[in-house]
Design a protein around this motif. Structure first.
Motif, mmCIF file in Angstrom:
data_model
loop_
_atom_site.group_PDB
_atom_site.id
_atom_site.type_symbol
_atom_site.label_atom_id
_atom_site.label_comp_id
_atom_site.label_asym_id
_atom_site.label_seq_id
_atom_site.Cartn_x
_atom_site.Cartn_y
_atom_site.Cartn_z
ATOM 1 N N SER A 1 -15.768 -1.476 4.238
ATOM 2 C CA SER A 1 -15.841 -2.582 3.283
ATOM 3 C C SER A 1 -16.221 -3.896 3.948
ATOM 4 C CB SER A 1 -14.501 -2.749 2.556
ATOM 5 O OG SER A 1 -13.450 -2.975 3.489
ATOM 6 N N MET A 2 -15.855 -4.049 5.238
ATOM 7 C CA MET A 2 -16.151 -5.279 5.967
ATOM 8 C C MET A 2 -16.303 -4.973 7.449
ATOM 9 S SD MET A 2 -13.390 -7.961 4.295
ATOM 10 C CE MET A 2 -14.261 -9.432 4.839
ATOM 11 N N ILE B 1 -11.857 -1.628 7.220
ATOM 12 C CA ILE B 1 -12.348 -2.856 7.851
ATOM 13 C C ILE B 1 -12.539 -2.581 9.339
ATOM 14 C CG2 ILE B 1 -11.888 -5.297 8.274
ATOM 15 C CD1 ILE B 1 -10.005 -5.154 5.788
ATOM 16 N N GLU C 1 -5.893 -10.609 8.723
ATOM 17 C CA GLU C 1 -5.861 -11.446 7.519
ATOM 18 C C GLU C 1 -6.456 -10.694 6.329
ATOM 19 O OE1 GLU C 1 -4.648 -14.485 7.027
ATOM 20 O OE2 GLU C 1 -4.085 -15.023 9.075
ATOM 21 N N ALA C 2 -7.559 -9.982 6.571
ATOM 22 C CA ALA C 2 -8.215 -9.239 5.494
ATOM 23 C C ALA C 2 -7.321 -8.120 4.970
ATOM 24 C CB ALA C 2 -9.548 -8.671 5.990
ATOM 25 N N SER D 1 -7.158 -0.908 8.290
ATOM 26 C CA SER D 1 -7.885 -0.970 9.551
ATOM 27 C C SER D 1 -7.043 -0.374 10.668
ATOM 28 C CB SER D 1 -8.272 -2.418 9.883
ATOM 29 O OG SER D 1 -9.187 -2.446 10.969
ATOM 30 N N ASN E 1 -4.534 -9.356 2.842
ATOM 31 C CA ASN E 1 -4.994 -9.765 1.519
ATOM 32 C C ASN E 1 -5.531 -8.604 0.684
ATOM 33 O OD1 ASN E 1 -4.931 -12.892 1.126
ATOM 34 N ND2 ASN E 1 -5.515 -12.587 3.263
ATOM 35 N N GLY E 2 -5.277 -7.375 1.141
ATOM 36 C CA GLY E 2 -5.598 -6.204 0.342
ATOM 37 C C GLY E 2 -7.062 -5.825 0.286
ATOM 38 N N LEU E 3 -7.849 -6.237 1.298
ATOM 39 C CA LEU E 3 -9.283 -5.951 1.286
ATOM 40 C C LEU E 3 -9.627 -4.610 1.925
ATOM 41 C CD1 LEU E 3 -10.613 -9.515 2.188
ATOM 42 C CD2 LEU E 3 -10.509 -8.431 -0.061
ATOM 43 N N GLY E 4 -8.630 -3.908 2.422
ATOM 44 C CA GLY E 4 -8.851 -2.607 3.035
ATOM 45 C C GLY E 4 -7.779 -2.320 4.065
ATOM 46 N N HIS F 1 0.842 -1.199 0.000
ATOM 47 C CA HIS F 1 0.000 0.000 0.000
ATOM 48 C C HIS F 1 0.882 1.254 0.000
ATOM 49 C CE1 HIS F 1 -3.012 2.938 1.338
ATOM 50 N NE2 HIS F 1 -3.947 2.039 1.067
ATOM 51 N N PRO G 1 -11.101 2.054 1.584
ATOM 52 C CA PRO G 1 -11.865 0.906 2.105
ATOM 53 C C PRO G 1 -11.385 0.562 3.515
ATOM 54 C CG PRO G 1 -11.180 0.496 -0.149
ATOM 55 C CD PRO G 1 -10.477 1.753 0.281
#
Length: 249
Positions: free
Chosen positions: A168-169, A139, A179-180, A188, A183-186, A120, A137
């Protein structure tokens, strides 16, 4: 709300006296024999329960091998519910606690930091402004979490509501959040305790906030009218004098 009858009030008083006598007898016998027995049931928030309490319990049991320890890891709201219901002896939580029927003791301070994946753009920065998070995004922990409570209060000081964020989550554990993010999901925000290993090995980057540090307390909570057993007293004494900083080294 439950209201006791006059007979119930009398029974309640004698029940408290019996429990107090039992705890006192257990303590005296333990002091005479030099061996403390019994069990302790602990409820702990996600950060405390997963990232430093296992080490504390392990060291405690080396000197108290006859004491059984049961640990429940829940969010802050659930830990308080368990304590009020008498299902646990001791609670350890993150964030602010309404005292009411509880005794709240500060154990140590904790800092929450922004975590991002190593690829990032923010991973190379020393600090990020709170306002920059609005378009990213994000989390988030579930409602009732001490971490979420701290984040909401911090954002509110800078005029940012969660509704303005690109959430996003919403996940129910710090481990799932890490973990999220990996894996590039946002991005936090978690305790520095929780992400220290990932930061060390380069799977996550921790970034400071430009405005100020996001701080909170880790607190020990007990029920105001409870009568602790000798085993519980031993654990509380151990916990209050524990050198927590060594766990970060």
């Amino acid at each position: 709300k439950v209201i006791l009858t006059p007979a119930g009030e009398v029974l309640y008083k004698y029940a408290k006296d019996i429990l107090a006598l039992y705890a006192a007898a257990e303590k005296v016998i333990g002091e005479m024999t030099g061996l403390v027995k019994g069990s302790i049931t602990i409820g702990a928030g996600s950060t405390i329960g997963n990232y430093f309490l296992p080490s504390v319990i392990s060291e405690f049991r080396k000197t108290h091998p006859k004491i059984r320890v049961h640990l429940f890891v829940e969010n802050m709201q659930r830990v308080i519910e368990l304590l009020n219901a008498g299902n646990i002896n001791v609670g350890l939580v993150e964030g602010d606690v309404k005292r009411q029927k509880l005794v709240v003791e500060k154990l140590l301070s904790d800092e929450l930091l922004l975590i991002v994946p190593p690829h990032h753009p923010w991973a190379k920065r020393k600090e990020v402004s709170v306002s920059e998070l609005i378009d990213e995004p994000f989390i988030l922990r579930e409602a009732g979490s001490g971490t979420r409570q701290t984040i909401e209060k911090f954002f509110a000081r800078y005029g940012i509501a969660l509704q303005a964020m690109k959430v996003s989550m919403v996940l129910g554990s710090t481990q799932a959040i890490k973990e999220a993010v990996e894996n590039g999901l946002g991005v936090s925000i978690v305790s520095r305790w929780a992400a220290r290993k990932e930061n060390k090995y380069g799977t996550l980057s921790m970034v400071n906030f430009k405005e100020e540090k996001m701080l909170r307390n880790f607190s020990l909570i007990t029920y105001k009218n409870s009568v602790p057993s000798h085993a519980v007293e031993e654990f509380l004494t151990y916990l209050r004098s524990y050198p927590f900083d060594k766990l970060l080294s």
